[in-house]
Design a protein around this motif. Structure first.
Motif, short mmCIF file in Angstrom:
data_model
loop_
_atom_site.label_atom_id
_atom_site.label_comp_id
_atom_site.label_asym_id
_atom_site.label_seq_id
_atom_site.Cartn_x
_atom_site.Cartn_y
_atom_site.Cartn_z
N UNK A 52 49.14 54.13 70.82
CA UNK A 52 48.12 54.24 69.78
C UNK A 52 46.71 54.12 70.37
N UNK A 53 46.52 53.18 71.29
CA UNK A 53 45.20 53.02 71.92
C UNK A 53 44.83 54.25 72.72
N UNK A 54 45.79 54.79 73.48
CA UNK A 54 45.53 56.00 74.26
C UNK A 54 45.16 57.18 73.36
N UNK A 55 45.83 57.31 72.24
CA UNK A 55 45.55 58.43 71.34
C UNK A 55 44.12 58.34 70.79
N UNK A 56 43.70 57.13 70.42
CA UNK A 56 42.34 56.95 69.91
C UNK A 56 41.31 57.21 71.00
N UNK A 57 41.56 56.70 72.20
CA UNK A 57 40.61 56.92 73.30
C UNK A 57 40.50 58.40 73.67
N UNK A 58 41.60 59.13 73.59
CA UNK A 58 41.56 60.56 73.90
C UNK A 58 40.62 61.30 72.95
N UNK A 59 40.56 60.84 71.71
CA UNK A 59 39.66 61.46 70.73
C UNK A 59 38.23 60.93 70.85
N UNK A 60 38.10 59.61 71.00
CA UNK A 60 36.77 58.99 70.94
C UNK A 60 36.05 58.98 72.28
N UNK A 61 36.78 58.94 73.39
CA UNK A 61 36.18 58.89 74.72
C UNK A 61 36.89 59.86 75.66
N UNK A 62 36.79 61.18 75.40
CA UNK A 62 37.52 62.15 76.23
C UNK A 62 37.05 62.20 77.68
N UNK A 63 35.89 61.63 77.97
CA UNK A 63 35.38 61.62 79.34
C UNK A 63 35.80 60.38 80.12
N UNK A 64 36.54 59.47 79.48
CA UNK A 64 36.95 58.23 80.13
C UNK A 64 38.43 58.28 80.51
N UNK A 65 38.75 57.74 81.68
CA UNK A 65 40.15 57.61 82.07
C UNK A 65 40.77 56.37 81.44
N UNK A 66 42.08 56.23 81.61
CA UNK A 66 42.81 55.09 81.04
C UNK A 66 43.84 54.59 82.06
N UNK A 71 52.15 52.80 80.82
CA UNK A 71 52.16 54.24 81.12
C UNK A 71 51.25 54.63 82.27
N UNK A 72 50.74 53.65 83.00
CA UNK A 72 50.02 53.94 84.22
C UNK A 72 48.64 54.53 84.01
N UNK A 73 48.19 55.29 85.00
CA UNK A 73 46.82 55.82 85.00
C UNK A 73 46.82 57.28 84.56
N UNK A 74 45.83 57.63 83.74
CA UNK A 74 45.62 59.02 83.36
C UNK A 74 44.13 59.32 83.45
N UNK A 75 43.81 60.47 84.04
CA UNK A 75 42.42 60.87 84.17
C UNK A 75 41.89 61.40 82.84
N UNK A 76 40.58 61.38 82.69
CA UNK A 76 39.95 61.90 81.48
C UNK A 76 40.21 63.38 81.34
N UNK A 77 40.28 63.84 80.08
CA UNK A 77 40.50 65.26 79.82
C UNK A 77 39.38 66.10 80.41
N UNK A 78 38.18 65.51 80.49
CA UNK A 78 37.03 66.24 81.03
C UNK A 78 36.96 66.17 82.55
#
Length: 266
Positions: A52-66, A71-78
């Motif tokens: 749920x947190x990852x889904x919100x961050x993908x929408x609200x902060x697409x330039x930020x990694x997680x 689920x480990x590390x994922x780079x920003x969509x941008x």
């Protein structure tokens, strides 16, 4: 500073969602629990909160990694950037699965290697702690019912209330004799463990806490809260980097004494 205020507001929104999901599964009779490869437990609440947190961050902060525990590390969509969020969906899973209310969601934002925003939400305790770099540290039921917090002014280990997680890690680390000397020498010692001891220290209810083995998601959210409350956080060698495998956190006044007390014996 305004940017961190916005990020801190987003962290509260993330925590609201996490609280709702986790509390719905806390003490649920059909809670699913599995063992990870390191034999630590993971529940369906852990994975649901992080998703749920990852889904919100993908929408609200697409330039930020997680970076998340489950689920480990994922780079920003941008594309790769300097900012990334660090998530521990449920810190204290062993407590959670046994029905003990001392557990929390930890949410941090890092700029490079530095944690600049931290939030700890413990809904079963009805309490939340948060801080942004330069914004101070606060605690309360939610952001609109908050009190600014600060560390204690205790200057001597013999007068200190000291917290630790367990003794097993100190034995594996080779510093069990030093830890036992500290426990016998301080005014009071208690093993609250996980996030809770650190937050009590940030409030001034405790004076110091130390752990020999941690992951980044265990500490990233705690560091801004402790430091903005006036405390100090290093590893066992006194280094201030965030990616720690060990931690000493104090009110600052006790830090050098505790580092010395935990020094390996020749």
């Amino acid at each position: 500073m305004a940017g961190y205020a916005d990020d801190l507001a987003l962290a509260h929104t993330l925590a609201d969602s996490a609280d709702s999901i986790a509390m719905a599964r806390f003490r649920a009779l059909d809670l699913k629990v599995e063992a990870k490869p390191d034999l630590t437990p993971v529940s369906d609440a852990d994975t649901a909160v992080e998703k749920a947190i990852r889904a919100t961050l993908a929408r609200a902060r697409p330039r930020d990694g997680v970076l998340g525990e489950e689920f480990g590390r994922s780079e920003a969509a941008a594309g790769p950037g300097t900012r990334h969020w660090v998530i521990d969906p449920i810190d204290g899973t062993k407590n959670f699965v046994r029905g003990v209310p001392v557990w929390a969601t930890l949410i941090a934002l890092m700029e490079g290697d530095t944690p600049v925003v931290g939030l700890v939400s413990a809904p079963a305790l009805g309490r939340r702690w948060w801080a942004g770099r330069g914004l101070g540290a606060f605690a309360g039921r939610h952001q609109h019912a908050a009190t600014r917090i600060g560390v204690s002014s205790v200057r001597k280990l013999t007068d200190a209330s000291f917290c630790y997680a367990s003794l097993n890690g100190w034995q594996a680390n080779g510093r069990l004799p030093q830890m036992l000397d500290i426990l016998l020498g301080v005014w009071r010692s208690r093993a609250y463990g996980d996030f809770y001891g650190y937050m009590l220290m940030a409030e001034g209810a405790l004076d110091a806490m130390a752990e020999p083995e941690l992951s980044l998601w265990d500490m990233a959210a705690l560091i801004p809260i402790i430091t903005e409350a006036g405390g100090k956080v290093t590893d066992l060698d006194g280094r201030t980097c965030a990616d720690k495998s060990s931690v000493i956190a104090t009110n600052g006044l006790l830090h050098e004494s505790l580092l010395t007390a935990l020094t390996p014996r020749g």
